[in-house]
Design a protein around this motif. Structure first.
Motif, PDB file in Angstrom:
ATOM      1  N   VAL A  62       0.810  -1.223   0.000  1.00 32.66           N
ATOM      2  CA  VAL A  62       0.000   0.000   0.000  1.00 32.66           C
ATOM      3  C   VAL A  62       0.845   1.276   0.000  1.00 32.66           C
ATOM      4  O   VAL A  62       0.339   2.359   0.267  1.00 32.66           O
ATOM      5  N   HIS A  63       2.141   1.180  -0.286  1.00 35.66           N
ATOM      6  CA  HIS A  63       3.043   2.348  -0.330  1.00 35.66           C
ATOM      7  C   HIS A  63       3.123   3.054   1.022  1.00 35.66           C
ATOM      8  O   HIS A  63       3.185   4.276   1.094  1.00 35.66           O
ATOM      9  N   GLY A  64       3.114   2.266   2.092  1.00 32.28           N
ATOM     10  CA  GLY A  64       3.257   2.815   3.434  1.00 32.28           C
ATOM     11  C   GLY A  64       4.576   2.426   4.047  1.00 32.28           C
ATOM     12  O   GLY A  64       5.547   2.136   3.333  1.00 32.28           O
ATOM     13  N   ASN A  65       4.610   2.375   5.390  1.00 30.24           N
ATOM     14  CA  ASN A  65       5.856   1.974   6.051  1.00 30.24           C
ATOM     15  C   ASN A  65       5.612   0.929   7.138  1.00 30.24           C
ATOM     16  O   ASN A  65       6.406   0.807   8.073  1.00 30.24           O
ATOM     17  N   ARG A 123       7.088   6.856  -2.034  1.00 29.04           N
ATOM     18  CA  ARG A 123       6.230   7.132  -0.877  1.00 29.04           C
ATOM     19  C   ARG A 123       6.714   6.380   0.360  1.00 29.04           C
ATOM     20  O   ARG A 123       6.810   6.945   1.452  1.00 29.04           O
ATOM     21  N   GLY A 124       7.027   5.103   0.190  1.00 27.93           N
ATOM     22  CA  GLY A 124       7.552   4.338   1.312  1.00 27.93           C
ATOM     23  C   GLY A 124       8.906   4.839   1.771  1.00 27.93           C
ATOM     24  O   GLY A 124       9.206   4.859   2.966  1.00 27.93           O
ATOM     25  N   THR A 125       9.716   5.273   0.810  1.00 27.47           N
ATOM     26  CA  THR A 125      11.028   5.821   1.147  1.00 27.47           C
ATOM     27  C   THR A 125      10.877   7.116   1.938  1.00 27.47           C
ATOM     28  O   THR A 125      11.601   7.357   2.910  1.00 27.47           O
ATOM     29  N   ALA A 126       9.923   7.960   1.536  1.00 28.62           N
ATOM     30  CA  ALA A 126       9.665   9.192   2.280  1.00 28.62           C
ATOM     31  C   ALA A 126       9.264   8.881   3.719  1.00 28.62           C
ATOM     32  O   ALA A 126       9.572   9.643   4.642  1.00 28.62           O
ATOM     33  N   LYS A 127       8.586   7.734   3.908  1.00 27.35           N
ATOM     34  CA  LYS A 127       8.162   7.310   5.247  1.00 27.35           C
ATOM     35  C   LYS A 127       9.196   6.407   5.916  1.00 27.35           C
ATOM     36  O   LYS A 127       8.925   5.827   6.964  1.00 27.35           O
ATOM     37  N   ARG A 128      10.371   6.279   5.274  1.00 33.11           N
ATOM     38  CA  ARG A 128      11.512   5.564   5.855  1.00 33.11           C
ATOM     39  C   ARG A 128      11.190   4.100   6.155  1.00 33.11           C
ATOM     40  O   ARG A 128      11.486   3.579   7.223  1.00 33.11           O
ATOM     41  N   ILE A 129      10.630   3.411   5.159  1.00 31.80           N
ATOM     42  CA  ILE A 129      10.229   2.032   5.410  1.00 31.80           C
ATOM     43  C   ILE A 129      11.423   1.107   5.640  1.00 31.80           C
ATOM     44  O   ILE A 129      11.355   0.196   6.485  1.00 31.80           O
ATOM     45  N   ILE A 130      12.541   1.309   4.946  1.00 33.21           N
ATOM     46  CA  ILE A 130      13.678   0.411   5.184  1.00 33.21           C
ATOM     47  C   ILE A 130      14.238   0.610   6.592  1.00 33.21           C
ATOM     48  O   ILE A 130      14.488  -0.374   7.299  1.00 33.21           O
ATOM     49  N   ARG A 212      16.837   4.724  -4.934  1.00 35.57           N
ATOM     50  CA  ARG A 212      17.757   3.787  -4.279  1.00 35.57           C
ATOM     51  C   ARG A 212      18.874   4.530  -3.553  1.00 35.57           C
ATOM     52  O   ARG A 212      19.307   4.107  -2.480  1.00 35.57           O
ATOM     53  N   ARG A 213      19.315   5.638  -4.127  1.00 36.98           N
ATOM     54  CA  ARG A 213      20.359   6.429  -3.457  1.00 36.98           C
ATOM     55  C   ARG A 213      19.817   7.035  -2.156  1.00 36.98           C
ATOM     56  O   ARG A 213      20.537   7.075  -1.149  1.00 36.98           O
ATOM     57  N   VAL A 214      18.559   7.467  -2.150  1.00 33.88           N
ATOM     58  CA  VAL A 214      17.968   7.982  -0.911  1.00 33.88           C
ATOM     59  C   VAL A 214      17.936   6.877   0.142  1.00 33.88           C
ATOM     60  O   VAL A 214      18.303   7.091   1.308  1.00 33.88           O
ATOM     61  N   ASN A 215      17.545   5.676  -0.250  1.00 30.30           N
ATOM     62  CA  ASN A 215      17.527   4.560   0.691  1.00 30.30           C
ATOM     63  C   ASN A 215      18.933   4.242   1.198  1.00 30.30           C
ATOM     64  O   ASN A 215      19.117   3.939   2.387  1.00 30.30           O
ATOM     65  N   GLN A 216      19.910   4.323   0.313  1.00 20.80           N
ATOM     66  CA  GLN A 216      21.287   4.082   0.734  1.00 20.80           C
ATOM     67  C   GLN A 216      21.727   5.121   1.763  1.00 20.80           C
ATOM     68  O   GLN A 216      22.351   4.785   2.778  1.00 20.80           O
ATOM     69  N   LEU A 217      21.377   6.391   1.535  1.00 17.83           N
ATOM     70  CA  LEU A 217      21.732   7.446   2.481  1.00 17.83           C
ATOM     71  C   LEU A 217      21.054   7.230   3.830  1.00 17.83           C
ATOM     72  O   LEU A 217      21.662   7.439   4.888  1.00 17.83           O
ATOM     73  N   GLN A 218      19.796   6.790   3.811  1.00 19.04           N
ATOM     74  CA  GLN A 218      19.106   6.492   5.071  1.00 19.04           C
ATOM     75  C   GLN A 218      19.825   5.382   5.824  1.00 19.04           C
ATOM     76  O   GLN A 218      19.991   5.446   7.052  1.00 19.04           O
TER      77      GLN A 218
END
Length: 262
Positions: A62-65, A123-130, A212-218
């Motif tokens: 659902v594009h959440g976290n 959307r999930g990345t914005a909500k920091r799902i990883i 993917r780069r945003v997720n890597q930075l997180q």
């Protein structure tokens, strides 16, 4: 993205003549980033590639976290529980996510053998799902130094056009909340990051975004080093021979990615 994108970490495998990808980083686990050649098979069938008789778990994405454990997943009406990540709790559990341009992340703990599968679109990345999934590992006793993360085929930054509002959300997810109401300041801060996840676009109020780069930075902010991460050198949009891409076709076709706990 530096050393983590080296192509020789990623290998094409075949099952019944159909190609899928594996990552050396996750070599201790049975896993795969499957291609469109496996459609329309579901995880209940794909799991046989890993093991003839273990359970496969998936969720209604659902594009959440929200990240669930297998025992938290229920069949609700016509769908499984809404979530975008699954973290194993026992051995021989296969967890899967579906993607069509979003980032599939497979995670393993080399000490405990536990694994996770995460669906991380913008959307999930914005909500920091990883990071949410990583926290599930930590809550269960894992340590950051033992976690390995492979980010699979997804749309690449050079072709992924988004609004500048999306870029702002990415910046907030990286801790730049003070610039949330300062568009120019936020874009400048993002552009000044090493290997910036934001690329310019010719269209007004648009940029190109490397999710993917945003997720890597997180992940780096959480304390993972580059040797604990790998990013697939494959773009779903630019490789129609292997991958479905919603941005390319506007059709809701998906490829699955999965991993089995040890």
């Amino acid at each position: 993205m530096g050393a983590v994108t080296v192509a020789d970490q990623w290998h094409w495998q075949k099952w019944e003549g159909r190609p899928y990808l594996t990552c050396e980083l996750l070599e201790p686990w049975h896993h795969g980033f499957f291609t469109q050649a496996f459609a329309p098979e579901l995880p209940e069938n794909l799991v046989r590639i890993f093991h003839p008789e273990i359970p496969a778990y998936r969720v209604k994405q659902v594009h959440g976290n929200t990240v669930l454990t297998p025992h938290e997943i229920n069949w609700e009406g016509e769908h499984f529980s809404p979530a975008d990540g699954i973290v194993s709790t026992a051995s021989q559990q296969a967890v899967f996510v579906a993607t069509a341009d979003c980032t599939p992340a497979l995670i393993g703990d080399r000490r405990t053998g536990k694994v996770a599968a995460v669906h991380a679109g913008w959307r999930g990345t914005a909500k920091r799902i990883i990071p949410e999934a990583i926290q599930k590992f930590l809550d269960a006793g894992s340590e950051i130094k033992d976690l390995l993360v492979a980010l699979g085929p997804a749309i690449s930054g050079e072709v992924y056009q988004v609004s500048t509002d999306v870029a702002v959300e990415m910046g907030v997810s990286l801790g730049l909340q003070d610039l949330a109401d300062d568009l120019d300041g936020m874009l400048l801060a993002l552009e000044n990051l090493l290997d910036s996840p934001i690329l310019p676009d010719d269209e007004h109020e648009k940029v190109r975004l490397d999710v993917r780069r945003v997720n890597q930075l997180q992940l780096e902010q959480l304390g993972l080093d580059l040797g604990q991460m790998a990013i697939a050198p494959h773009c779903t949009y630019q490789q129609p021979e292997h991958f479905f891409s919603y941005r390319r076709s506007n059709q809701k076709n998906v490829q699955w990615s999965g991993i089995v706990s040890r």
